[in-house]
Motif scaffolding. Structure first.
Motif, PDB file in Angstrom:
ATOM      1  N   ILE A  37      52.656  32.988  37.310  1.00  0.00           N
ATOM      2  CA  ILE A  37      51.117  33.860  37.403  1.00  0.00           C
ATOM      3  C   ILE A  37      50.512  32.467  36.942  1.00  0.00           C
ATOM      4  N   GLU A  38      49.814  32.111  38.274  1.00  0.00           N
ATOM      5  CA  GLU A  38      48.607  31.120  37.732  1.00  0.00           C
ATOM      6  C   GLU A  38      47.410  31.343  38.468  1.00  0.00           C
ATOM      7  N   GLU A  39      46.176  30.956  38.166  1.00  0.00           N
ATOM      8  CA  GLU A  39      44.750  31.707  38.748  1.00  0.00           C
ATOM      9  C   GLU A  39      44.834  30.492  39.488  1.00  0.00           C
ATOM     10  N   ARG A  62      38.537  47.364  52.158  1.00  0.00           N
ATOM     11  CA  ARG A  62      39.333  48.403  53.155  1.00  0.00           C
ATOM     12  C   ARG A  62      39.949  48.222  51.797  1.00  0.00           C
ATOM     13  N   GLY A  63      39.687  48.328  50.589  1.00  0.00           N
ATOM     14  CA  GLY A  63      41.014  48.443  49.636  1.00  0.00           C
ATOM     15  C   GLY A  63      41.961  48.196  49.370  1.00  0.00           C
ATOM     16  N   GLU A  64      43.404  48.580  48.838  1.00  0.00           N
ATOM     17  CA  GLU A  64      44.242  47.272  48.547  1.00  0.00           C
ATOM     18  C   GLU A  64      44.982  47.618  49.147  1.00  0.00           C
ATOM     19  N   GLY A  65      45.766  46.514  49.759  1.00  0.00           N
ATOM     20  CA  GLY A  65      46.451  46.445  50.439  1.00  0.00           C
ATOM     21  C   GLY A  65      47.232  45.161  50.974  1.00  0.00           C
ATOM     22  N   LEU A 120      47.170  39.603  44.486  1.00  0.00           N
ATOM     23  CA  LEU A 120      45.966  38.271  44.799  1.00  0.00           C
ATOM     24  C   LEU A 120      44.665  38.992  43.651  1.00  0.00           C
ATOM     25  N   GLU A 121      44.689  39.207  42.683  1.00  0.00           N
ATOM     26  CA  GLU A 121      44.298  40.073  41.635  1.00  0.00           C
ATOM     27  C   GLU A 121      42.613  38.987  42.043  1.00  0.00           C
ATOM     28  N   PRO A 122      41.188  39.527  42.574  1.00  0.00           N
ATOM     29  CA  PRO A 122      40.225  38.561  42.700  1.00  0.00           C
ATOM     30  C   PRO A 122      39.348  38.153  41.198  1.00  0.00           C
ATOM     31  N   LEU A 123      39.316  37.296  41.439  1.00  0.00           N
ATOM     32  CA  LEU A 123      38.423  36.793  39.742  1.00  0.00           C
ATOM     33  C   LEU A 123      37.153  36.681  40.300  1.00  0.00           C
ATOM     34  N   ASN A 178      44.404  44.669  40.157  1.00  0.00           N
ATOM     35  CA  ASN A 178      44.416  44.951  38.760  1.00  0.00           C
ATOM     36  C   ASN A 178      46.051  44.428  39.491  1.00  0.00           C
ATOM     37  N   ILE A 179      46.309  42.858  38.392  1.00  0.00           N
ATOM     38  CA  ILE A 179      47.857  42.747  38.380  1.00  0.00           C
ATOM     39  C   ILE A 179      48.710  43.102  37.991  1.00  0.00           C
ATOM     40  N   ASP A 180      48.316  43.064  36.222  1.00  0.00           N
ATOM     41  CA  ASP A 180      49.101  44.180  35.376  1.00  0.00           C
ATOM     42  C   ASP A 180      49.793  45.213  35.488  1.00  0.00           C
ATOM     43  N   SER A 181      49.030  45.560  36.005  1.00  0.00           N
ATOM     44  CA  SER A 181      49.551  47.306  37.154  1.00  0.00           C
ATOM     45  C   SER A 181      49.943  47.147  38.538  1.00  0.00           C
ATOM     46  N   ALA A 182      49.687  46.438  38.888  1.00  0.00           N
ATOM     47  CA  ALA A 182      51.038  46.004  40.086  1.00  0.00           C
ATOM     48  C   ALA A 182      51.894  45.747  39.413  1.00  0.00           C
TER      49      ALA A 182
END
Ligand code: CMX
Length: 134
Positions: A32-34, A71-74, A55-58, A13-17
Motif C-alpha cells: 500500500i502507498e500514497e 460514476r461510482g466505484e468500478g 485506488l482510494e481518493p485522498l 475505502n481501501i480497507d473495506s475493499a
C-alpha cells in the motif's frame, strides 16, 4: 504493447475493499502507498499474471475522486507495462492518440506513467507504466 501490468479500480475505502479482495477472494496484498501527485492511496494485489490496483481518493481533488463522484466505484483504467515510455508516447502521438500529458509523471512504485485519453481509446482510460521491467 506487449502486456497488461495492472487494472485500476476506484474504491471509496481501501480497507473495506481489501477485506473483500484478500479475505473473500483469497488474493495476496503486495503493498500500500500514497501517490500524492495523483491524489490517491493505492493498494496493489497479486492477480497472477497481472495486478489489481485499488485506488482510494485522498480528499476531493484529483481524477479518482471525480470519477467516483460521477460514476461510482468500478474499473477506472487499464495499464500497459512498457519500456522506453517517452518513445512510446511519441509513437502514439504520431498515430493520432491523444495523450493526457507531454511528459511522463511519477506513479506508484516509482514507475514513470502517462495516460491516454479515453476519447481516443474507445472509451477506455489507458495508462502506460514504465518500471524498466518489460
Ligand atoms: N474511463 C473511461 N472514461 C472516462 C474515465 C475513465 N476512467 N474518466 C472520465 N471518462 C470520460 C467521461 O465519461 C467523459 O465522457 P463524456 O464526455 O462522454 O461524458 C470524459 O471522459 C470526460 O470526463 P470528465 O468526467 O469530464 O473528466 P475529466 O475530463 O475532468 O477527466 C480524464 C477525465 C481521463 C482526462 C482524467 O481523469 C485524467 O486526466 N486522468 C489521468 C490521471 C488519472 O486518472 N490518475 C489517477 C490514477 C493514478 C494512478 O494510477 O496512480
Amino acid at each position: 504493447m506487449k502486456k497488461i501490468d495492472h487494472i485500476g479500480i476506484a474504491v471509496k475505502n481501501i480497507d473495506s475493499a481489501l477485506a473483500y479482495y484478500i479475505n473473500t477472494l483469497g488474493l495476496k496484498l503486495l503493498g500500500i502507498e500514497e501517490v500524492k501527485s495523483q491524489h490517491v492511496k493505492v493498494a496493489f494485489i497479486d492477480a497472477g499474471n497481472i495486478k489489481i490496483e485499488l485506488l482510494e481518493p485522498l480528499g476531493s481533488e484529483g481524477a479518482v475522486a471525480k470519477y467516483i463522484e460521477k460514476r461510482g466505484e468500478g474499473i477506472h483504467h487499464v495499464a500497459f507495462g512498457v519500456s522506453n515510455i517517452r518513445n512510446r508516447m511519441e509513437e502514439l502521438k504520431k498515430n493520432g492518440v491523444q495523450l493526457l500529458q507531454e511528459e511522463p509523471k511519477l506513479g506508484a512504485g516509482g514507475a514513470e506513467v502517462a495516460f491516454l485519453h479515453p476519447k481516443s481509446s474507445f472509451g477506455v482510460l489507458y495508462e502506460l507504466c514504465d518500471k524498466g521491467d518489460v
